[in-house]
Every structure is written in C-alpha cells, then in structure tokens.
Design a protein around this motif. Sequence first.
Motif, PDB file in Angstrom:
ATOM      1  N   GLY A 128      47.839 -16.101  26.172  1.00 36.77           N
ATOM      2  CA  GLY A 128      49.194 -15.917  25.271  1.00 36.77           C
ATOM      3  C   GLY A 128      49.912 -14.817  25.748  1.00 36.77           C
ATOM      4  O   GLY A 128      50.962 -14.448  25.048  1.00 36.77           O
ATOM      5  N   GLU A 129      49.596 -14.008  26.744  1.00 31.78           N
ATOM      6  CA  GLU A 129      50.439 -12.955  27.065  1.00 31.78           C
ATOM      7  C   GLU A 129      51.360 -13.264  27.666  1.00 31.78           C
ATOM      8  O   GLU A 129      51.723 -14.179  28.819  1.00 31.78           O
ATOM      9  N   THR A 130      52.769 -12.751  27.410  1.00 31.23           N
ATOM     10  CA  THR A 130      54.050 -13.047  27.731  1.00 31.23           C
ATOM     11  C   THR A 130      54.400 -11.995  28.591  1.00 31.23           C
ATOM     12  O   THR A 130      54.420 -10.547  28.439  1.00 31.23           O
ATOM     13  N   ILE A 131      55.004 -12.144  29.910  1.00 26.19           N
ATOM     14  CA  ILE A 131      55.548 -11.200  30.901  1.00 26.19           C
ATOM     15  C   ILE A 131      56.950 -11.493  31.056  1.00 26.19           C
ATOM     16  O   ILE A 131      57.295 -12.614  31.283  1.00 26.19           O
ATOM     17  N   VAL A 132      57.734 -10.443  30.608  1.00 21.19           N
ATOM     18  CA  VAL A 132      59.241 -10.475  30.816  1.00 21.19           C
ATOM     19  C   VAL A 132      59.699 -10.091  31.878  1.00 21.19           C
ATOM     20  O   VAL A 132      59.359  -8.951  32.567  1.00 21.19           O
TER      21      VAL A 132
ATOM     22  N   ARG B 124      50.218 -11.005  39.701  1.00 23.81           N
ATOM     23  CA  ARG B 124      51.432 -10.535  40.619  1.00 23.81           C
ATOM     24  C   ARG B 124      52.558 -10.062  39.893  1.00 23.81           C
ATOM     25  O   ARG B 124      53.036  -9.104  40.120  1.00 23.81           O
ATOM     26  N   GLN B 125      52.961 -10.743  38.817  1.00 23.99           N
ATOM     27  CA  GLN B 125      54.046 -10.310  37.953  1.00 23.99           C
ATOM     28  C   GLN B 125      53.778  -8.946  37.333  1.00 23.99           C
ATOM     29  O   GLN B 125      54.611  -8.031  37.296  1.00 23.99           O
ATOM     30  N   ARG B 126      52.536  -8.551  36.820  1.00 30.88           N
ATOM     31  CA  ARG B 126      52.365  -7.358  36.097  1.00 30.88           C
ATOM     32  C   ARG B 126      52.305  -6.411  37.327  1.00 30.88           C
ATOM     33  O   ARG B 126      52.690  -5.285  37.175  1.00 30.88           O
TER      34      ARG B 126
ATOM     35  N   SER C 150      56.940 -15.838  30.679  1.00 32.00           N
ATOM     36  CA  SER C 150      55.980 -16.705  31.390  1.00 32.00           C
ATOM     37  C   SER C 150      54.438 -16.420  30.472  1.00 32.00           C
ATOM     38  O   SER C 150      54.430 -15.244  30.187  1.00 32.00           O
ATOM     39  N   SER C 151      53.955 -17.394  30.003  1.00 25.42           N
ATOM     40  CA  SER C 151      52.773 -16.913  29.475  1.00 25.42           C
ATOM     41  C   SER C 151      51.486 -17.405  29.971  1.00 25.42           C
ATOM     42  O   SER C 151      51.644 -18.419  30.884  1.00 25.42           O
ATOM     43  N   ASP C 152      50.346 -16.593  29.995  1.00 30.97           N
ATOM     44  CA  ASP C 152      49.147 -16.848  30.784  1.00 30.97           C
ATOM     45  C   ASP C 152      48.069 -17.773  29.526  1.00 30.97           C
ATOM     46  O   ASP C 152      48.481 -17.757  28.465  1.00 30.97           O
TER      47      ASP C 152
END
Length: 100
Positions: A42-46, A81-83, A37-39
Amino acid sequence: MTKPASAGCVTAATNSWVKCWRALPWSNPVPTLSLKSSDAAGETIVSPCRRQCCLDDQDICLGCGRTLQDILDWSKADQPRQRAICTAAEARLQQRNQVP
C-alpha cells in the motif's frame, strides 16, 4: 552547448546552457505531481517532478534532479526502482545546492 528540444528553448542558467521546456510564469513554486503508484504493502510513491523541466548539459533536470533516462523510465519502473530514482534525484539536488 546543448541543442534545444523541439518543444523547448535553450536558456543560460547557472553558468551553463540548459535545455528547457516551456517555463510558465505561474509554475513557481509547483507542488509535486500526483502521479502515484502503489505496491502490495500500500505504499505510494509520488513522482518527484515539479514541472520545472530544464535539463543541464549532463541531461539532469534542474527542477527535480532526475536524469533524462530516469524521467523516461519512471512510468515503467517498479517500486524499488522508483525509490532509487527519488533517492538519487534528491542527492543530486542537494549536491547542486551546496556548490558555491
């Protein structure tokens, strides 16, 4: 002792009973899934999932270190939250690896 999930089995591992879903022989080692998902920046969290899903007696996955609630919340969680989930999961895995 924990109850098995309907799609899984109960397995003894590291001196405790854990709930495991199908452990496939070709699943070791498994790369992180590509659920991304991207914020706005443009940061992607896998997703930290490793497809080695076994829950210990505290409902913490032995594969990725997330709690059952973290796993359930992942797809609806925002980037902060994902981080936080990833950070806490990594800390749990490191703590588990330090236990003699």
